[in-house]
Design an enzyme around this catalytic site. Structure first.
Site, short mmCIF file in Angstrom:
data_model
loop_
_atom_site.label_atom_id
_atom_site.label_comp_id
_atom_site.label_asym_id
_atom_site.label_seq_id
_atom_site.Cartn_x
_atom_site.Cartn_y
_atom_site.Cartn_z
N HIS A 322 0.81 -1.21 0.00
CA HIS A 322 0.00 0.00 0.00
C HIS A 322 0.85 1.26 0.00
O HIS A 322 0.38 2.31 -0.46
CB HIS A 322 -0.93 0.02 1.22
CG HIS A 322 -2.11 -0.87 1.09
ND1 HIS A 322 -2.09 -2.20 1.43
CD2 HIS A 322 -3.37 -0.64 0.62
CE1 HIS A 322 -3.28 -2.75 1.21
NE2 HIS A 322 -4.08 -1.82 0.72
N GLY A 323 2.05 1.20 0.53
CA GLY A 323 2.88 2.40 0.54
C GLY A 323 4.18 2.19 1.28
O GLY A 323 4.29 1.32 2.14
#
Length: 479
Positions: A322-323
């Site tokens: 996701h990041g």
């Protein structure tokens, strides 16, 4: 370009669909590819080259894997393909993160290390890289064929309805649809209805709720206990309606083009365990992590401790997907830890009979979303402290003056929709069929007609609301 923009709704989409339906069946993939590349280049034309090179690389390597499948050479080609795709993802998504982390470890920043540049994260790279990886692995396993025309494969990788924020598609699910698919007025209308529902989720709910969430997180050191809980709950709802709204629009656009995409959300906030939650939330990612990572690590075949370790590893890597931020690592650890506990205790099997299972699951999800939303770990713990009363019940009184009736009203409406959504969806599904009388006229039952009129009114109101608000990208564009 985003789906909830005037340029997409009134310029790109009508022109694309007109050209698409005027294109002969054999060459529709050319129209899809051209439209998808234009859609992606609307953001930045230079990163279109990276998308194209990734597509060529995956296609060529897939041919090699297929040709030598079951041999050492085939495994070597698979390794080259996986390493190449992960290398692209690693450089563009995680190089800045590793440099920042190393600089912090030695007590300086990247400028102190003599680094004065930052890599820009290409939009959608996490999604199209995962699609390329699943293709290579499926070809290696014999679950997908590498006999596609290059134009079909390129259209699959770049398919604009899901290119920016999913759902994550697998070629094995769409290969037959690229060879032959059905186009009908009924399917188009069904897709349009689904698109309108997704657009309404984004514009009427997610965007209206967002100010409450932003207020709580932007003022984490001053916000009181009452307001921070409202803000965190608002973010929990905003994220769901924003992302599920995008998925609804993607599925609807796919239907307009004759494709049937798999569902990506199935009412996740009625889950009674975290295990069930991940069967309902971002289903395409959950299934991808299960099929290509968890099983590859050994799944549950090597004993209990290994199973728990695999669950933790998969969720941490899912968090990093996701990041590139330590907040996502902690979020992954939180969910992985709960999944391991539920597996060890058998909670998921008993949860349906436990009256407290639903509120407990929602609380666990809520706690995780705080770190998911926080800009850094420090801010995340500031929000946790505020939730426990560190800033008092009121906090900074001036912050309460920034709360609008509209945002509170739509937050309450979002809660109600989460409760009634499963039954409402059954009603929506029932509106599909209509009867044709012997004389050729159409008989539409009252319920179906009412739902159809309601969708038209919803679409009109959504467009009116869209016209008065500022640009608001989808949250998952960041990932």
């Amino acid at each position: 370009m985003v789906f909830s923009s005037e340029s997409f709704l009134f310029l790109f989409l009508p022109l694309f669909l007109a050209l698409y339906y005027l294109t002969p069946t054999r060459t529709k993939s050319y129209t899809i590819l051209a439209g998808s590349y234009l859609f992606y280049a609307w953001w930045r034309v230079d990163f279109l080259g990276l998308l194209f090179l990734t597509t060529v690389f995956a296609y060529v390597v897939g041919q090699k894997v297929s040709r030598h499948r079951g041999t050492a050479r085939g495994k070597a080609w698979l390794g080259i393909g996986v390493a190449g795709c992960l290398g692209v993802l690693g450089v563009f998504k995680y190089l800045n993160f590793f440099l920042d982390s190393f600089a912090a470890l030695v007590g300086t920043d990247t400028a102190g290390l003599g680094i004065h540049w930052r890599l820009i994260l290409p939009i959608g790279i996490s999604f199209y890289i995962f699609q390329a990886l699943s293709y290579l692995i499926d070809v290696h396993r014999g679950d997908a064929k590498a006999d596609a025309r290059f134009i079909d494969f390129a259209a699959f990788i770049a398919l604009f309805p899901q290119l920016i924020a999913g759902p994550i598609l697998r070629y094995k699910d769409l290969e037959d649809q690229f060879k032959s698919r059905t186009h009908s007025a009924e399917m188009f209308a069904d897709g349009m209805a689904r698109f309108l529902i997704g657009l309404a989720k984004k514009v009427l709910l997610a965007d209206a709720i967002a100010p409450l969430a932003n207020l709580a997180f932007a003022n984490s050191g001053d916000v009181g206990m009452g307001l921070v809980w409202v803000g965190v709950i608002a973010y929990m709802l905003q994220l769901y309606f924003d992302f599920s709204g995008y998925s609804d629009m993607a599925i609807g656009l796919g239907k307009m083009m004759g494709f049937n995409f798999l569902e990506n959300f199935r009412f996740p906030y009625i889950s009674r365990s975290i295990t069930e939650f991940w069967r309902r939330w971002h289903i395409s990612l959950s299934n991808w992590l299960r099929d290509y990572l968890y099983i590859s690590l050994g799944g549950n075949r090597r004993g209990k401790l290994w199973t728990y370790a695999n669950l933790m590893t998969v969720m941490v890597l899912g968090g990093l997907w996701h990041g590139a931020n330590w907040t996502f690592v902690l979020w992954g650890l939180w969910h992985g830890g709960i999944l391991a506990v539920e597996r060890a205790t058998g909670h998921d099997r008993r949860a349906a009979r436990l009256p407290w299972a639903l509120p407990l699951t929602l609380l666990c999800v809520l706690i995780g979303w705080v770190m998911f939303r926080a800009e850094n770990v420090g801010q995340g713990f500031e929000v946790y402290a505020a939730m426990l009363g560190a800033n008092g019940w009121v906090g900074n009184p001036a912050l309460w003056l920034e709360v609008t009736r509209e945002s509170l009203a739509f937050t309450c409406l979002a809660v109600v929709i989460c409760i009634v959504e499963p039954r409402a969806w059954t009603l929506f599904e029932a509106r599909r069929d209509f009867a044709i009388r012997p004389d050729g006229t159409v008989a539409i039952p009252m319920v179906q007609g009412a739902v159809s009129l309601g969708l038209i009114a919803l679409g009109v109101f959504t467009v009116m609301k869209l016209a008065e608000q500022s640009y608001s990208p989808f949250l998952y564009f960041h990932f």
